[in-house]
Design a protein around this motif. Structure first.
Motif, PDB file in Angstrom:
ATOM      1  N   PHE A  94      47.795  47.554  26.437  1.00  0.00           N
ATOM      2  CA  PHE A  94      48.174  48.831  26.292  1.00  0.00           C
ATOM      3  C   PHE A  94      47.223  49.516  25.276  1.00  0.00           C
ATOM      4  N   ASP A  95      46.705  48.766  24.189  1.00  0.00           N
ATOM      5  CA  ASP A  95      45.980  49.511  23.096  1.00  0.00           C
ATOM      6  C   ASP A  95      44.500  49.312  22.982  1.00  0.00           C
ATOM      7  N   ILE A  96      44.058  48.371  23.726  1.00  0.00           N
ATOM      8  CA  ILE A  96      42.301  47.898  23.793  1.00  0.00           C
ATOM      9  C   ILE A  96      41.809  48.594  25.052  1.00  0.00           C
ATOM     10  N   ARG A  97      40.787  49.700  24.768  1.00  0.00           N
ATOM     11  CA  ARG A  97      40.331  50.340  25.787  1.00  0.00           C
ATOM     12  C   ARG A  97      39.513  49.410  26.597  1.00  0.00           C
ATOM     13  N   GLY A  98      39.866  49.038  28.023  1.00  0.00           N
ATOM     14  CA  GLY A  98      39.423  48.603  29.331  1.00  0.00           C
ATOM     15  C   GLY A  98      40.088  47.131  29.108  1.00  0.00           C
ATOM     16  N   GLY A  99      41.278  46.795  28.124  1.00  0.00           N
ATOM     17  CA  GLY A  99      41.785  45.643  28.167  1.00  0.00           C
ATOM     18  C   GLY A  99      42.453  45.421  29.509  1.00  0.00           C
ATOM     19  N   PRO A 100      43.528  46.397  29.816  1.00  0.00           N
ATOM     20  CA  PRO A 100      44.139  45.987  31.033  1.00  0.00           C
ATOM     21  C   PRO A 100      43.468  45.733  32.388  1.00  0.00           C
ATOM     22  N   LEU A 101      42.134  46.550  32.688  1.00  0.00           N
ATOM     23  CA  LEU A 101      41.114  45.907  33.580  1.00  0.00           C
ATOM     24  C   LEU A 101      40.406  44.814  33.462  1.00  0.00           C
ATOM     25  N   MET A 102      40.324  44.349  32.136  1.00  0.00           N
ATOM     26  CA  MET A 102      39.524  43.026  32.102  1.00  0.00           C
ATOM     27  C   MET A 102      40.706  41.797  32.454  1.00  0.00           C
ATOM     28  N   ARG A 103      41.960  42.330  31.949  1.00  0.00           N
ATOM     29  CA  ARG A 103      42.928  41.169  32.163  1.00  0.00           C
ATOM     30  C   ARG A 103      42.988  40.941  33.618  1.00  0.00           C
ATOM     31  N   GLN A 104      43.165  41.946  34.367  1.00  0.00           N
ATOM     32  CA  GLN A 104      43.496  41.937  35.736  1.00  0.00           C
ATOM     33  C   GLN A 104      42.307  41.250  36.371  1.00  0.00           C
ATOM     34  N   ILE A 105      41.043  41.746  36.217  1.00  0.00           N
ATOM     35  CA  ILE A 105      39.880  41.086  36.591  1.00  0.00           C
ATOM     36  C   ILE A 105      39.775  39.798  36.592  1.00  0.00           C
ATOM     37  N   HIS A 106      40.175  39.381  35.398  1.00  0.00           N
ATOM     38  CA  HIS A 106      40.084  37.834  34.901  1.00  0.00           C
ATOM     39  C   HIS A 106      41.163  37.084  35.931  1.00  0.00           C
ATOM     40  N   HIS A 107      42.245  37.734  35.870  1.00  0.00           N
ATOM     41  CA  HIS A 107      43.444  37.037  36.784  1.00  0.00           C
ATOM     42  C   HIS A 107      42.855  36.854  38.301  1.00  0.00           C
ATOM     43  N   TRP A 108      42.468  38.053  38.936  1.00  0.00           N
ATOM     44  CA  TRP A 108      42.039  38.089  40.120  1.00  0.00           C
ATOM     45  C   TRP A 108      41.024  37.042  40.471  1.00  0.00           C
ATOM     46  N   ALA A 109      39.951  37.033  39.445  1.00  0.00           N
ATOM     47  CA  ALA A 109      38.938  36.098  39.498  1.00  0.00           C
ATOM     48  C   ALA A 109      39.298  34.832  39.588  1.00  0.00           C
ATOM     49  N   ALA A 110      40.467  34.338  38.850  1.00  0.00           N
ATOM     50  CA  ALA A 110      40.894  33.057  38.600  1.00  0.00           C
ATOM     51  C   ALA A 110      41.502  32.646  40.025  1.00  0.00           C
ATOM     52  N   VAL A 111      42.150  33.617  40.518  1.00  0.00           N
ATOM     53  CA  VAL A 111      42.896  33.311  42.038  1.00  0.00           C
ATOM     54  C   VAL A 111      41.642  33.030  43.012  1.00  0.00           C
ATOM     55  N   LEU A 112      40.673  34.056  43.198  1.00  0.00           N
ATOM     56  CA  LEU A 112      39.556  34.074  44.177  1.00  0.00           C
ATOM     57  C   LEU A 112      38.690  32.764  43.725  1.00  0.00           C
ATOM     58  N   PHE A 113      38.751  32.208  42.626  1.00  0.00           N
ATOM     59  CA  PHE A 113      37.763  31.004  42.348  1.00  0.00           C
ATOM     60  C   PHE A 113      38.652  29.889  43.028  1.00  0.00           C
ATOM     61  N   VAL A 114      39.936  29.870  42.824  1.00  0.00           N
ATOM     62  CA  VAL A 114      40.488  28.489  43.422  1.00  0.00           C
ATOM     63  C   VAL A 114      40.510  28.620  44.862  1.00  0.00           C
ATOM     64  N   ALA A 115      40.824  30.018  45.299  1.00  0.00           N
ATOM     65  CA  ALA A 115      40.903  30.126  46.786  1.00  0.00           C
ATOM     66  C   ALA A 115      39.422  29.897  47.488  1.00  0.00           C
ATOM     67  N   ALA A 116      38.378  30.312  46.954  1.00  0.00           N
ATOM     68  CA  ALA A 116      37.072  29.988  47.404  1.00  0.00           C
ATOM     69  C   ALA A 116      36.635  28.658  47.466  1.00  0.00           C
ATOM     70  N   MET A 117      36.985  27.882  46.343  1.00  0.00           N
ATOM     71  CA  MET A 117      36.609  26.635  46.343  1.00  0.00           C
ATOM     72  C   MET A 117      37.411  25.725  47.403  1.00  0.00           C
ATOM     73  N   SER A 118      38.699  26.177  47.736  1.00  0.00           N
ATOM     74  CA  SER A 118      39.491  25.519  48.636  1.00  0.00           C
ATOM     75  C   SER A 118      38.994  25.755  50.083  1.00  0.00           C
ATOM     76  N   VAL A 119      38.760  27.140  50.408  1.00  0.00           N
ATOM     77  CA  VAL A 119      38.126  27.167  51.619  1.00  0.00           C
ATOM     78  C   VAL A 119      36.778  26.523  51.897  1.00  0.00           C
ATOM     79  N   HIS A 120      35.921  26.774  50.766  1.00  0.00           N
ATOM     80  CA  HIS A 120      34.634  26.058  50.983  1.00  0.00           C
ATOM     81  C   HIS A 120      34.708  24.734  51.392  1.00  0.00           C
ATOM     82  N   LEU A 121      35.709  23.841  50.571  1.00  0.00           N
ATOM     83  CA  LEU A 121      35.969  22.461  50.652  1.00  0.00           C
ATOM     84  C   LEU A 121      36.418  22.180  52.239  1.00  0.00           C
ATOM     85  N   LEU A 122      37.251  23.077  52.955  1.00  0.00           N
ATOM     86  CA  LEU A 122      37.708  22.944  54.173  1.00  0.00           C
ATOM     87  C   LEU A 122      36.509  23.225  55.167  1.00  0.00           C
ATOM     88  N   ARG A 123      35.607  24.013  54.600  1.00  0.00           N
ATOM     89  CA  ARG A 123      34.182  24.099  55.672  1.00  0.00           C
ATOM     90  C   ARG A 123      33.743  22.843  55.557  1.00  0.00           C
TER      91      ARG A 123
END
Length: 533
Positions: A94-123
């Motif tokens: 709420f108080d840091i400029r760009g903070g919520p955007l960075m938090r959400q990019i970080h969390h979405w990147a973590a979700v995508l990181f695990v998902a991409a590794m999983s699908v990559h291993l399936l391939r």
């Protein structure tokens, strides 16, 4: 480029570390081109984005359980006592400029990181890219996936909100269920009685230093082995086990990789800006006396949660020690067995098939029906556990009994993988037959021809040589036979029982596999029309 053509700074560096020779050799390395190879790149770029956004977040996050009174911008929590970890997370939001955007990019990147590794291993699994000489890279990939899941879960617990605290409380229960050492492990992880005053600082060190460092080392080793072994490729004209058909790393793939990185970064930035994830301010600070209703972990932890919910409540006592089988089996026995089977599968398949050759051409999944069936069965097993992790939400949303949903999942966890294996295997074999028929008889033209005898049949057009080569570019697979009981000197063959088991598994692995057309069959069936029998 000769030595005299190197720019001044590059030439100065080349004189001291010899980068010119190394670059000329590796920057022209050829890589094949296929869309599925981008899955590994997505995982790599997600990891880079995690590092970049994580550096920003570390500047403002306070890994401390010290109690403070919140006086920030979010009025609904103002005046409430909470940990510094949660207070700093609210400040970033709420108080840091760009903070919520960075938090959400970080969390979405973590979700995508695990998902991409999983699908990559399936391939990699379905195309057989794990075979010799890439077994070590397969193991590295499994370890990276496991560490990525642990890293994501630890990061999920750092804000010390009610949702993450509930997840950590469940984790503490799983740790305590460990016979004999459970209490010691719990005190070691949390620094005392849960929740303790040390776990955030300990988790923070592991999250920002230990696991990222290990992942960075494993990614480096993984990429080195990819270059050393050369990249795998799908079969096609001009492609053999001894060459690679594609484009050079410089300039083609460096340009593609750079552009694709910014595509991934842009998509994650859009997701971070437009799609809300983990709104910790709605949950409030963690309180051991409270539990968030309908709480769910991130998707990559759901299968473990579903396994715990699936197991009936069974306990046993031995010499004064109580064993909670409803926790030990799904949380302490099933995961290592499941992950161990997946990790060791390349060695199991090589032992069954007696295939010790190097492979650089990929399989089409239909040409390995048993392996493909096993892969789909594992996916169904995982999917049933994943589905059961939301049995409470499914019950409330569809007005159903949670007990009924749980029992349906208990049945599916046994029957589902078996049916999935059988159905997938039969589909793969039918696709093999379709490919064989396509090679022998060509494509249906839609033109109906009447023979002199009065019979009607459809005229077929031959397929291209490129397509015919691709459809037949796989080996004829024969099951292994059992060696004779005695050798040429009449001495009994050792390990007869083991040989019989191996031969039986080999017959099972290659059973009903459709052989590709032979040269004689192709020569015999050259007519562009398919007459009725």
């Amino acid at each position: 480029m000769t030595r005299t053509e190197l720019p001044g700074p590059v030439g100065w560096l080349d004189d001291r570390v010899g980068i010119g020779k190394l670059g000329r050799k590796n920057l022209r390395k050829v890589f094949p081109d296929h869309w599925s190879f981008m899955l590994g790149e997505i995982a790599l770029y997600s990891f880079v984005i995690l590092l970049l956004t994580g550096v920003f977040l570390t500047l403002w996050f306070r890994p401390s359980m010290a109690e403070v009174e919140y006086q920030g911008s979010y009025s609904l929590l103002k005046g409430l006592h909470m940990s510094e970890a949660y207070e700093s997370t609210l400040r970033i939001s709420f108080d840091i400029r760009g903070g919520p955007l960075m938090r959400q990019i970080h969390h979405w990147a973590a979700v995508l990181f695990v998902a991409a590794m999983s699908v990559h291993l399936l391939r990699i699994f379905f195309t057989g890219a794990f075979r010799k000489p890439r077994e070590l890279n397969w193991l590295i990939g499994i370890v990276m996936l496991f560490l990525g899941i642990v890293e994501g879960f630890i990061g999920y617990g750092l804000p010390d909100d009610l949702l993450s605290g509930t997840g950590l409380r469940i984790t503490e229960g799983l740790v305590l269920a460990s016979p004999v050492v459970g209490t010691y492990l719990s005190f070691f992880i949390f620094g005392g009685e849960f929740p303790g005053d040390e776990f955030v600082s300990r988790f923070y060190t592991v999250h920002v230093l230990l696991i990222p460092g290990i992942l960075l080392a494993l990614i480096t080793a993984h990429l080195f082995l990819v270059v050393y072994h050369k990249h795998t490729q799908f079969a096609g004209p001009g492609r053999t086990e001894k060459n690679v058909v594609g484009y050079p790393l410089l300039p083609v793939y460096l340009a593609k990789a750079g552009g694709f990185f910014f595509v991934v970064f842009g998509v994650l930035a859009l997701m971070g800006a437009l799609l809300q994830i983990n709104p910790v301010w709605l949950y409030g600070p963690y309180n051991p006396a409270e539990v968030t209703a309908g709480s769910q972990p991130d998707w990559y932890m759901a299968w473990l949660d579903g396994a715990v919910r699936l197991m009936p409540g069974i306990e046993s006592s031995f010499w004064g020690v109580t064993i909670s089988w409803n926790v030990v089996v799904p949380a302490l026995l099933m995961p290592p067995l499941f992950i161990g089977f997946v990790a060791l599968y390349p060695f199991i398949e090589a032992w069954v098939t007696r295939d010790t050759r190097e492979h650089h051409l990929l399989d089409r999944p239909r040409n390995q029906p048993t392996r493909t069936g096993i892969g789909v069965a594992v996916i169904v097993f995982y999917g049933v556990l994943w589905l059961n992790s939301g049995n409470d939400l499914i019950a409330t949303h569809f007005n159903s009994s949670i007990n009924t949903i749980t029992w349906v999942c208990r049945v599916l966890i046994v029957i589902g993988p078996i049916l999935a294996f059988w159905i997938t295997r039969r589909i793969a074999i039918s696709l093999q037959r379709a490919d064989r028929d396509r090679v022998l008889h060509g494509l249906e033209s839609g033109i109906i021809v009447r023979s002199p005898e009065g019979a009607y049949y459809e005229k077929h057009t031959p397929i291209s040589k490129y397509e015919a080569y691709t459809l037949t570019a796989h080996e004829r697979q024969l099951p292994q036979s059992v060696d004779p009981d005695t050798d040429a000197n009449g001495i009994p063959t050792p390990r007869r029982r083991r040989a019989r088991v191996r031969a039986a598994l080999s017959r099972f692995y290659y059973a009903d596999t459709v052989p590709k057309p032979t040269g004689a069959e192709l020569d015999h069936d050259e007519l562009p029309a398919r007459r009725p029998e």
